[in-house]
Design an enzyme around this catalytic site. Structure first.
Site, PDB file in Angstrom:
ATOM      1  N   ILE A  70       0.973  -1.240  -0.489  1.00  9.93           N
ATOM      2  CA  ILE A  70       0.118  -0.307   0.269  1.00  9.93           C
ATOM      3  C   ILE A  70       1.028   1.259   0.424  1.00  9.93           C
ATOM      4  CG2 ILE A  70      -2.281  -1.250   1.539  1.00  9.93           C
ATOM      5  CD1 ILE A  70      -0.763   0.017   3.926  1.00  9.93           C
ATOM      6  N   HIS A 103      -4.967  -3.810  -2.325  1.00 11.05           N
ATOM      7  CA  HIS A 103      -5.322  -3.409  -0.504  1.00 11.05           C
ATOM      8  C   HIS A 103      -4.892  -1.928   0.136  1.00 11.05           C
ATOM      9  CE1 HIS A 103      -3.151  -7.469   0.923  1.00 11.05           C
ATOM     10  NE2 HIS A 103      -4.276  -7.558   0.499  1.00 11.05           N
TER      11      HIS A 103
END
Ligand SMILES: [Zn+2]
Length: 243
Positions: free
Chosen positions: A107, A123
């Site tokens: 991320i 994610h």
């Protein structure tokens, strides 16, 4: 040069539709800890009163956003992290027209920072944050430069990071694009992931070719399916195969 590295170099030169599937191990070389290894967040962070898996869940965020942001700011954000050799060489491979997509579980946005264009972030990303009430988007600086629970300048709503928390589903469009890319790929390079955690493993199953490359420091349950298996640092490997 190592025999496997030479083999990989040759396979890359023969491929024109490469997809890279990456996990936390891609970013550890940029100084971002992973979750589950010995030095990972789950083993080193103990002073927040709750297990990290609980703090990073949707219901915890809704009930206790202040504590969530305490944890999030101090363990999930690495503002000064720079792309490492793996990120940089993958961006180069895309520029050469050989790499068509990166599917990542990370991320941190380091692939984009390295110059990669087609990046599917399963994610989410710490760089996107949105108001839960009006939907307005905010950059990472809104999170790092605020204290407590960041609030929307327009409507006063709570701002939430656009990262997938426990109890939350993955974005369907991102899943579909990732699967499409993997199905079409003539070569799938899986790197820096132990493939132990859902949904990582299920994505690899969509690959239908005969060039499945696994690069990971430790063993994975998929090692026996790999057409080429390299237990080494991903940055080092990419630096050797791409000039
Ligand atoms: Zn708002």
């Amino acid at each position: 040069m190592d025999e496997n590295i030479l083999k990989l170099k040759k396979l890359v030169s023969e491929s024109s539709n490469i997809v890279f599937f990456g996990g936390a191990g891609v970013s550890t070389e940029s100084g971002i800890p992973d979750f589950r290894s010995e030095q990972g967040i789950y083993n080193t962070v103990k002073n927040f009163g709750y297990p990290p898996e609980q703090i990073l869940s949707h219901s915890f965020f809704m009930k206790n956003p202040e504590k969530f942001y305490d944890f999030y700011r101090s363990t999930m954000i690495y503002e000064n992290a720079k792309p490492n050799l793996a990120h940089l060489r993958l961006a180069k491979l895309e520029k050469q027209g050989k790499l068509k997509a990166i599917v990542t579980q990370n991320i941190d946005g380091l692939h984009q920072l390295a110059g990669s264009k087609t990046v599917y972030e399963l994610h989410g990303s710490i760089h996107r944050n949105y108001c839960m009430k009006c939907g307005k988007f905010y950059p990472l600086s809104t999170i790092t430069e605020s204290k407590g629970v960041p609030q929307c300048k327009e409507c006063g709503g709570t701002i939430k990071p656009d990262v997938v928390l426990y109890e939350e589903g993955l974005d369907e469009e991102i899943i579909n694009n990732s699967i499409k890319a993997i199905k079409k790929a003539d070569m799938l390079i899986v790197g820096g992931t132990s493939l132990n955690v859902y949904p990582a493993a299920s994505f690899v199953n969509y690959y239908d070719g005969n060039k499945l490359i696994l690069i990971n420091k430790s063993k994975t349950p998929y090692d026996r399916y790999a057409d080429l298996l390299i237990h080494d640092s991903i940055g080092k490997v990419f630096n050797e195969i791409i000039e």
